[in-house]
Design an enzyme around this catalytic site. Structure first.
Site, PDB file in Angstrom:
ATOM      1  N   ASN A 103     -12.430   4.566  -6.770  1.00 29.87           N
ATOM      2  CA  ASN A 103     -11.998   4.699  -5.380  1.00 29.87           C
ATOM      3  C   ASN A 103     -11.456   6.093  -5.150  1.00 29.87           C
ATOM      4  O   ASN A 103     -10.854   6.701  -6.046  1.00 29.87           O
ATOM      5  CB  ASN A 103     -10.955   3.635  -5.006  1.00 29.87           C
ATOM      6  CG  ASN A 103      -9.535   4.141  -5.183  1.00 29.87           C
ATOM      7  OD1 ASN A 103      -9.008   4.855  -4.331  1.00 29.87           O
ATOM      8  ND2 ASN A 103      -8.925   3.803  -6.322  1.00 29.87           N
ATOM      9  N   THR A 135      -5.129   4.807 -11.896  1.00 25.58           N
ATOM     10  CA  THR A 135      -6.549   4.979 -12.224  1.00 25.58           C
ATOM     11  C   THR A 135      -6.801   6.288 -12.981  1.00 25.58           C
ATOM     12  O   THR A 135      -5.995   7.213 -12.960  1.00 25.58           O
ATOM     13  CB  THR A 135      -7.374   4.968 -10.937  1.00 25.58           C
ATOM     14  OG1 THR A 135      -6.860   5.979 -10.067  1.00 25.58           O
ATOM     15  CG2 THR A 135      -7.317   3.622 -10.249  1.00 25.58           C
ATOM     16  N   CYS A 154      -1.373   9.121  -8.021  1.00 26.77           N
ATOM     17  CA  CYS A 154      -2.621   8.988  -7.260  1.00 26.77           C
ATOM     18  C   CYS A 154      -3.517  10.198  -7.543  1.00 26.77           C
ATOM     19  O   CYS A 154      -3.097  11.336  -7.323  1.00 26.77           O
ATOM     20  CB  CYS A 154      -2.327   8.880  -5.765  1.00 26.77           C
ATOM     21  SG  CYS A 154      -3.853   8.855  -4.791  1.00 26.77           S
ATOM     22  N   GLY A 157      -7.083  -3.030 -15.391  1.00 19.50           N
ATOM     23  CA  GLY A 157      -8.131  -3.926 -15.874  1.00 19.50           C
ATOM     24  C   GLY A 157      -7.700  -5.342 -16.194  1.00 19.50           C
ATOM     25  O   GLY A 157      -8.472  -6.087 -16.795  1.00 19.50           O
ATOM     26  N   LYS A 210       0.838  -1.212   0.000  1.00 21.94           N
ATOM     27  CA  LYS A 210       0.000   0.000   0.000  1.00 21.94           C
ATOM     28  C   LYS A 210       0.872   1.261   0.000  1.00 21.94           C
ATOM     29  O   LYS A 210       1.864   1.338   0.723  1.00 21.94           O
ATOM     30  CB  LYS A 210      -0.937  -0.013   1.227  1.00 21.94           C
ATOM     31  CG  LYS A 210      -1.790   1.242   1.376  1.00 21.94           C
ATOM     32  CD  LYS A 210      -2.732   1.482   0.197  1.00 21.94           C
ATOM     33  CE  LYS A 210      -3.425   2.846   0.276  1.00 21.94           C
ATOM     34  NZ  LYS A 210      -4.017   3.255  -1.023  1.00 21.94           N
TER      35      LYS A 210
HETATM   36  C1  SIN Z   1      -5.599   5.944  -3.034  1.00 22.10           C
HETATM   37  O1  SIN Z   1      -5.166   5.604  -1.922  1.00 22.10           O
HETATM   38  O2  SIN Z   1      -6.292   6.968  -3.167  1.00 22.10           O
HETATM   39  C2  SIN Z   1      -5.315   5.135  -4.240  1.00 22.10           C
HETATM   40  C3  SIN Z   1      -3.869   5.081  -4.534  1.00 22.10           C
HETATM   41  C4  SIN Z   1      -3.506   5.523  -5.895  1.00 22.10           C
HETATM   42  O3  SIN Z   1      -4.373   5.791  -6.727  1.00 22.10           O
HETATM   43  O4  SIN Z   1      -2.306   5.620  -6.195  1.00 22.10           O
END
Ligand code: SIN
Length: 312
Positions: A69, A192, A129, A243, A45
Site C-alpha cells: 500500500n 510495513t 509510515c 502478517g 487511522k
Molecule cells: C499509509 O497511510 O500510507 C499507511 C500508514 C502507515 O504505513 O503507517
C-alpha cells in the site's frame, strides 16, 4: 475458556487482538461483520494535523503473500477526528488507540496536546509510515529521529504512549531502547516494509507512488524476529504485528515476546479474521492447558548451542 485479558501500559484489554491502524477506518467499518466490542482494541487511522488526501492511485498492489500500500496517510485531520469520528465510538467497550503522524516533532506534540482529555485510551506514535515525503519512517529509522519525536509527545500526552516502529531501522532493538529511555510506555512493531511491483507491459511501477509498504503473511517471520529482538531489549510491553492471520500466528507472537497483537492485512482477505483469531487463540490455549494467555509471553527459548543470535 482461557483468560485472554492483558494489560498494556496500565490499560486493560479484554483480549489481546487489536485492529491495526489503517485497516479498520475509525472503528465502524466492520460493524456489518462483528461488533467492535469483540476486539480487545482498535488502532484508528493515522491522523495528522491537517486533512490529507493521500497519494495518487493506484495505491494498492497484490503480492504473492500479501499486499503493498502507498496510501500516504489519507485522513480528515485532527479537528474532524475529534469532532466527527471519535464521538461515534466514544461509549464503546473497546480500547481506543489514536494513531498520530506528524512532519516534525512539534507537530507530533501538538497532536498529542489536542488528544488530551479525548476519549482515547492510548496514543500510538507512528514514526514508521514509509509512504510520506516528510516524517514517517524517516523518524523511526534513527535513534535521534525517534527520540526527538517521543520527547515532544511525552511533554504533551495525557495518555500512555505506544511508539510504532519501522523494520527499516538498521537495528530496531536499539530504536526501541532509545524510545523506552525517553519515556515510551510501549512499542508496537512492525509497520510495513518498503517494496515495489512492476507492470510488465507499461514497464512502470504498479503503484503511482512507485514504492509502497508490504504487509500480510510474507512479513510474519520478519516481524517475529524483530519482536523477539525488541522484547529482549526493553522492559516495556511489545505489541506484535506483521502478517498475523491466525490464532497460531498470534500465539507465535506471544512466544516471541509480544503482550498483544495487531491484525491488519488479514482483514482484507477475511473481514472476520480478528474474531477467528480470538477464537483460535482460545482453542489453542484450551488444548495446551494454558489458563492465562499472558503466561505465553516470551515463553520460547532459543537453541542453547546457538547463543549469538545477534549476529544474524
Ligand atoms: C499509509 O497511510 O500510507 C499507511 C500508514 C502507515 O504505513 O503507517
Amino acid at each position: 475458556m482461557a483468560d485472554l485479558s492483558v494489560t498494556i501500559a496500565g490499560v486493560p484489554f479484554k483480549n489481546p487482538v487489536i485492529a491495526a491502524s489503517g485497516c479498520f477506518g475509525f472503528g465502524l467499518e466492520y460493524e456489518d461483520f462483528f461488533p467492535l466490542e469483540a476486539l480487545g482494541g482498535v488502532s484508528l487511522k493515522g491522523t495528522t494535523l491537517e486533512a490529507r488526501a493521500g497519494n495518487r492511485p493506484p495505491r494498492i498492489a497484490e503480492t504473492p503473500a500479501g499486499m503493498l500500500n502507498s496510501v500516504g496517510l489519507q485522513n480528515p485531520g485532527i479537528d474532524a477526528f475529534l469532532r466527527e469520528e471519535l464521538p461515534k465510538i466514544a461509549g464503546r467497550d473497546v480500547v481506543r488507540i489514536a494513531n498520530i503522524a506528524g512532519r516534525s516533532p512539534a507537530e507530533y506534540r501538538e497532536l498529542a496536546e489536542r488528544l488530551r482529555g479525548a476519549a482515547v485510551d492510548l496514543i500510538e506514535v507512528n514514526i514508521s509510515c514509509p509512504n510520506v515525503r516528510e516524517g514517517g519512517a524517516a523518524f523511526g529509522a534513527t535513534c535521534e529521529g525517534a527520540v526527538s519525536v517521543v520527547r515532544e509527545v511525552k511533554k504533551a500526552a495525557g495518555q500512555p504512549v505506544v511508539v510504532k516502529l519501522t523494520p527499516a531501522a538498521a537495528d530496531i532493538a536499539e530504536i526501541a531502547r532509545a524510545v523506552e529511555s525517553e519515556g515510551a510506555d510501549a512499542v508496537s512493531l512492525i509497520n510495513t516494509l518498503l517494496g515495489m511491483r512492476i507492470d510488465l507491459e507499461s514497464r512502470r511501477p504498479v503503484l503511482r507512488n512507485n514504492f509502497g509498504g508490504l504487509s500480510g503473511p510474507a512479513l510474519l517471520p520478519v516481524a517475529l524476529r524483530m519482536v523477539w529482538q525488541v522484547s529482549h531489549a526493553v522492559k516495556i510491553p511489545v505489541i506484535g504485528m506483521g502478517g498475523v492471520s491466525s490464532g497460531r500466528d498470534a500465539v507465535e507472537m506471544f512466544l516471541a515476546g509480544a503482550s498483544a497483537v495487531q491484525v491488519g492485512a488479514a482483514l482484507f482477505r477475511d473481514p472476520f479474521a480478528p474474531v477467528k483469531i480470538i477464537g483460535e487463540m482460545n482453542a489453542w490455549c484450551d488444548t495446551h492447558g494454558v489458563e492465562y494467555v499472558r503466561d505465553l509471553r516470551g515463553a520460547a527459548s532459543l537453541w542453547e548451542d546457538d547463543p549469538d543470535w545477534r549476529l544474524l
